[in-house]
Design a protein around this motif. Structure first.
Motif, PDB file in Angstrom:
ATOM      1  N   ALA A 195      -5.637 -20.335 -16.370  1.00  0.00           N
ATOM      2  CA  ALA A 195      -4.712 -21.456 -16.352  1.00  0.00           C
ATOM      3  C   ALA A 195      -3.537 -21.110 -15.452  1.00  0.00           C
ATOM      4  O   ALA A 195      -3.495 -20.058 -14.832  1.00  0.00           O
ATOM      5  CB  ALA A 195      -4.241 -21.764 -17.769  1.00  0.00           C
ATOM      6  N   SER A 216      -4.231 -28.087 -11.387  1.00  0.00           N
ATOM      7  CA  SER A 216      -4.075 -28.745 -12.689  1.00  0.00           C
ATOM      8  C   SER A 216      -3.677 -30.205 -12.521  1.00  0.00           C
ATOM      9  O   SER A 216      -4.137 -31.081 -13.261  1.00  0.00           O
ATOM     10  CB  SER A 216      -3.033 -28.009 -13.535  1.00  0.00           C
ATOM     11  N   LEU A 260      -6.798 -32.132 -11.310  1.00  0.00           N
ATOM     12  CA  LEU A 260      -7.741 -32.285 -12.413  1.00  0.00           C
ATOM     13  C   LEU A 260      -7.230 -33.287 -13.446  1.00  0.00           C
ATOM     14  O   LEU A 260      -8.022 -34.041 -14.031  1.00  0.00           O
ATOM     15  CB  LEU A 260      -7.992 -30.933 -13.076  1.00  0.00           C
ATOM     16  N   SER A 261      -5.920 -33.325 -13.667  1.00  0.00           N
ATOM     17  CA  SER A 261      -5.339 -34.256 -14.638  1.00  0.00           C
ATOM     18  C   SER A 261      -5.551 -35.705 -14.204  1.00  0.00           C
ATOM     19  O   SER A 261      -5.960 -36.553 -15.001  1.00  0.00           O
ATOM     20  CB  SER A 261      -3.849 -33.973 -14.821  1.00  0.00           C
ATOM     21  N   TRP A 264      -9.284 -36.542 -14.470  1.00  0.00           N
ATOM     22  CA  TRP A 264      -9.694 -36.793 -15.854  1.00  0.00           C
ATOM     23  C   TRP A 264      -9.176 -38.151 -16.344  1.00  0.00           C
ATOM     24  O   TRP A 264      -9.865 -38.872 -17.068  1.00  0.00           O
ATOM     25  CB  TRP A 264      -9.184 -35.673 -16.757  1.00  0.00           C
ATOM     26  N   SER A 291      -2.957 -29.424 -20.873  1.00  0.00           N
ATOM     27  CA  SER A 291      -4.267 -28.863 -21.218  1.00  0.00           C
ATOM     28  C   SER A 291      -4.838 -28.064 -20.056  1.00  0.00           C
ATOM     29  O   SER A 291      -5.364 -26.956 -20.237  1.00  0.00           O
ATOM     30  CB  SER A 291      -5.231 -29.984 -21.612  1.00  0.00           C
ATOM     31  N   TYR A 292      -4.738 -28.615 -18.851  1.00  0.00           N
ATOM     32  CA  TYR A 292      -5.271 -27.915 -17.679  1.00  0.00           C
ATOM     33  C   TYR A 292      -4.366 -26.759 -17.256  1.00  0.00           C
ATOM     34  O   TYR A 292      -4.842 -25.672 -16.914  1.00  0.00           O
ATOM     35  CB  TYR A 292      -5.439 -28.896 -16.515  1.00  0.00           C
ATOM     36  N   TYR A 293      -3.039 -26.994 -17.300  1.00  0.00           N
ATOM     37  CA  TYR A 293      -2.123 -25.961 -16.828  1.00  0.00           C
ATOM     38  C   TYR A 293      -1.990 -24.818 -17.831  1.00  0.00           C
ATOM     39  O   TYR A 293      -1.932 -23.647 -17.460  1.00  0.00           O
ATOM     40  CB  TYR A 293      -0.745 -26.566 -16.564  1.00  0.00           C
ATOM     41  N   GLY A 336      -6.384 -24.379 -19.004  1.00  0.00           N
ATOM     42  CA  GLY A 336      -7.408 -24.379 -17.968  1.00  0.00           C
ATOM     43  C   GLY A 336      -8.645 -25.181 -18.332  1.00  0.00           C
ATOM     44  O   GLY A 336      -9.703 -25.017 -17.722  1.00  0.00           O
ATOM     45  N   PRO A 357     -10.241 -29.230 -20.057  1.00  0.00           N
ATOM     46  CA  PRO A 357      -9.904 -30.629 -20.337  1.00  0.00           C
ATOM     47  C   PRO A 357      -9.245 -30.770 -21.706  1.00  0.00           C
ATOM     48  O   PRO A 357      -9.384 -29.889 -22.570  1.00  0.00           O
ATOM     49  CB  PRO A 357     -11.269 -31.331 -20.310  1.00  0.00           C
TER      50      PRO A 357
END
Length: 478
Positions: free
Chosen positions: A251, A257, A260-261, A264, A325-327, A330, A332
């Motif tokens: 992470a 991040s 990806l955020s 998602w 969650s991602y940061y 790492g 979802p």
């Protein structure tokens, strides 16, 4: 003008949809029991060391969530009221309905009571329909305190803020500002998900009023200060460093991040627009939105904002809810985070829709879709509703658990287990529960007698060891 028969059918449908969402949660509530996961650990700590000392242990040793820590260390188990867990989901479900109504009542102040109640009912129905984890939303106390409680507080806070601006100067207005500050303090102190969302939302509103309206807003300045102090109290906790240090996942990559955020979020919104009736409900909401933004509406000013800017802020806030969650981990977001995300997706969607309707109306582009083609819109809504209910994981699970009798069996066996655990003994051998209904069950004790869940539960009941043994007839051994 709406035909009386259509209006009557629509009202009946709304009532049935609300009951479809509310009644299963209410009925399942009375089958609920404390979970082996965390519930007994919080209770054992509070009983053994005291309420305040228990919170100090967790603040210094695991997490800085000071308000949710207070809630879980004051659970019914701490007071010896085992059956109190049967009422918690029902109370929380009703509180969510009440918070939604409080906000709808402020935003739709010019509408009839019937319309405000119907909008509240349909929003709640959609939230339950889209739940990714019913148990984490309403039945597992540890998750409820960290996710559902601050969500309810945040929704209610928005209603309190709107109400503050129309109160006359005086003691009541000052007390309302203090109450709003407490709601910020409590919401942020419950969990990081709502912390990020709430701080960014308050900053966005304050920034808009300063930059675009050239107004210094003492209430928002006060709330932002409370928010930052509350966040400092949470993040400064020694337990946070210990908790984050236990995370071995990859992470901390900022740009990745963020990408990806948003990815998602796009995926999630696409699924929600397909699997829930947001689109047909939006079509039916347009006439109400038009009334909210017309001249003479008591709430028109709440929606006179730059439509593009509001949409960008809306998407940014939702993505920011996913970002931790991602940061931080790492991965979802968990189902409980997605539960919260949909609540603000749904509420924000209809707010942004109203802002856009107002913008289009000011451009002279009147939206009369429902008035021009009522039959296709109603037919689309009916088909979409049926499909949404059929594919809803939460509605299906709750229905199966109730109709199959699994929830009742689980309730009966857990009640018997509690009776066995109340007996005085050093070692207690228990058989596994025969059914674990997914809508209300999250974790059980383990075959490993030294597992954390077993140790917490044995400590709470005053036993040395609890053994889960499928070959043993449940009993207590002195």
């Amino acid at each position: 003008m709406k035909h009386p028969l259509i209006d009557r059918l629509a009202t009946i449908t709304v009532i049935l949809l609300f009951l479809l969402a509310y009644l299963p949660l209410l009925l399942l509530s009375f089958h609920n029991h404390p979970s082996a996961a965390d519930d007994y650990c919080f209770a054992d700590t509070a009983v053994r060391y005291g309420f305040w000392q228990g919170q100090k242990f967790y603040y210094n040793g695991w997490t800085g969530r000071y308000f949710s820590n207070m809630l879980v260390h004051g659970s019914p188990l701490v007071w010896g009221w085992y059956d109190g867990y049967r009422f918690i989901p029902a109370l929380l479900t009703t509180a969510l309905v009440g918070a939604i109504y409080a906000l709808v009542n402020e935003l739709l102040r010019g509408e009839s009571l019937k319309n405000r109640l119907q909008v509240t009912a349909l929003l709640f129905f959609m939230i339950v329909l889209a739940l990714q984890s019913t148990v984490e939303a309403f039945f597992w106390t540890a998750a409820m305190a960290t996710y559902t409680v601050p969500t309810i507080l945040t929704i209610y806070l928005l209603a309190v803020i709107i109400r503050w601006y129309r109160l006359p100067e005086g003691v009541l207005k000052g007390l309302t500002a203090v109450w709003a500050g407490f709601l910020v303090f409590a919401s942020i102190g419950s969990g990081e998900t709502n912390l990020v969302l709430l701080i960014l939302l308050l900053l966005a509103i304050l920034g808009y009023r300063l930059v675009f309206l050239r107004r210094f807003d003492p209430l928002l300045v006060w709330l932002v200060l409370v928010a930052f102090v509350s966040a400092w109290l949470l993040f400064r906790a020694p337990g946070n460093a210990i908790r984050m240090g236990s995370n071995q996942t990859k992470a901390g990559e900022l740009v990745k991040s963020m990408v990806l955020s948003f990815g998602w979020l796009a995926r999630s919104m696409g699924l929600w627009l397909l699997k829930t009736p947001v689109i047909p409900f939006s079509l039916l909401f347009i006439p109400i939105a038009r009334r909210l933004v017309r001249h003479g509406s008591p709430v028109r000013e709440l929606f006179l904002l730059p439509a593009g800017l509001v949409a960008v802020v809306y998407l940014g806030l939702l993505a920011a809810t996913i970002f931790p969650s991602y940061y931080g981990l790492g991965i979802p977001p968990f189902a409980r985070t997605m539960n919260v995300l949909f609540v603000f997706f749904a509420l924000g969607w209809f707010y942004v829709l109203t802002v856009w309707v107002g913008w289009l109306e000011r451009l002279g582009r009147s939206l009369t879709l429902v008035q021009k083609w009522p039959a296709p819109v109603w037919m689309l809504t009916a088909i979409w509703l049926i499909g949404s209910i059929v594919v809803s994981k939460s509605v299906k699970q709750m229905g199966i658990d109730l109709i199959s009798g699994n929830a009742a069996t689980y309730d009966r066996e857990m009640t018997e287990r509690h009776r066995q655990l109340m007996a005085s003994a050093d070692t207690v051998r228990l058989r596994p529960i025969s059914v674990y209904p997914p809508s209300i069950f999250v974790e059980d004790i383990k075959p490993d007698r030294m597992h954390w869940w077993n140790r917490c539960q044995s400590g709470y009941y005053g036993h040395k060891v609890i053994v889960l043994d499928s070959t043993f007839t449940a009993t207590a051994q002195p």
